[in-house]
Design an enzyme around this catalytic site. Structure first.
Site: not given
Ligand code: 5GP
Ligand code: MG
Length: 177
Positions: A44, A99, A102, A130, A153, A159, A165
Site C-alpha cells: 500500500g 499508507d 487504521d 483514520k 478508502v 486497494d 492501487r
Molecule cells: P491497521 O493495522 O492500522 O488497522 O491497518 C493498517 C493497514 O490496513 C494499512 O496498511 C492498509 O493496508 C490497511 N487498511 C486500513 N484501512 C484501509 C482502508 O480504508 N483502505 C485500504 N485500502 N486499506 C486499509
Molecule cells: Mg498496508
C-alpha cells in the site's frame, strides 16, 4: 477509465502532491545529514513512499517490507511479514512509511520489530490516519498527511481486493451507482 465514475474523490492528485511536499520538508529538516533508512510497507505505501522520497532533499537509504494484516477488506488480527529487508536496520535511524493508520495494529507491530532489531530510532509516517471516534490507538504516527473519516478508502496505493492501487487520487467506492 470507466472506474473514475464509481469512486468519489476525497483527496485529489494535486492536494496529495502539496501535502507530500510539506511532509518531505519536515522529514528532511528532522533527519538532516543522518542518512535514515526509510522503509515502505508493501504494497500500500509504495506510491506514497515513491513520491515522498523523491521530494526529500537529504541522503537516505531505502528498503521495503511486505506486511499484511488484511484479507478481503477485513482485518485478520495477525500480522504477516511476507518479505525480508535487504538493509540491516541495526544502528540506523529508521523511518517506516505506511499508507494508512487504521487501528494502528500494523504500525505498532512493525515499530516493535525495528526496535527489537536494534534500530537507533524508529519513527513513522502515514499518508492517512483514520478517525475512529474515541478509540485509542496503540501508536500515533510522527508524521501524518491527512486525518480522514472512518471510511474504506482506495487509490494512490490503497486497494480493494488488489484493485484501484494505481488511481492517482484517493477516494471511496460509491456504492450508490
Ligand atoms: P491497521 O493495522 O492500522 O488497522 O491497518 C493498517 C493497514 O490496513 C494499512 O496498511 C492498509 O493496508 C490497511 N487498511 C486500513 N484501512 C484501509 C482502508 O480504508 N483502505 C485500504 N485500502 N486499506 C486499509
Ligand atoms: Mg498496508
Amino acid at each position: 477509465m470507466e472506474i473514475k465514475f464509481m469512486i468519489k474523490t476525497l483527496y485529489s492528485k494535486d492536494v496529495i502532491a502539496v501535502r507530500v511536499d510539506e511532509l518531505a520538508k519536515e522529514i528532511s529538516a528532522h533527519y538532516g545529514d543522518s542518512r535514515p533508512l526509510i522503509v515502505a510497507l508493501l504494497n500500500g505505501a509504495v506510491l506514497f513512499a515513491a513520491d515522498l522520497v523523491r521530494s526529500l532533499d537529504i541522503e537516505i537509504m531505502f528498503d521495503t517490507l511486505g506486511v499484511s494484516s488484511y484479507e478481503n477488506d477485513c482485518q485478520t488480527g495477525k500480522i504477516d511479514f511476507r518479505t525480508r529487508l535487504k538493509i540491516n536496520p541495526a544502528g540506523r535511524d529508521v523511518l517506516v512509511i505506511d499508507d494508512i493508520l487504521d487501528t494502528g495494529f500494523t504500525l505498532s507491530k512493525v515499530a516493535d520489530y525495528f526496535i527489537a532489531s536494534g534500530a537507533s530510532s524508529v519513527k513513522t509516517c502515514v499518508l492517512l490516519d483514520k478517525n475512529l471516534e474515541g478509540v485509542k490507538k496503540p501508536v500515533k504516527a510522527d508524521w501524518t498527511g491527512f486525518e480522514c473519516d472512518n471510511l474504506y478508502v482506495v487509490g494512490y496505493g490503497l486497494d480493494s481486493n488488489e484493485l484501484y492501487r494505481n488511481l492517482p487520487y484517493i477516494g471511496v467506492i460509491d456504492t450508490s451507482i
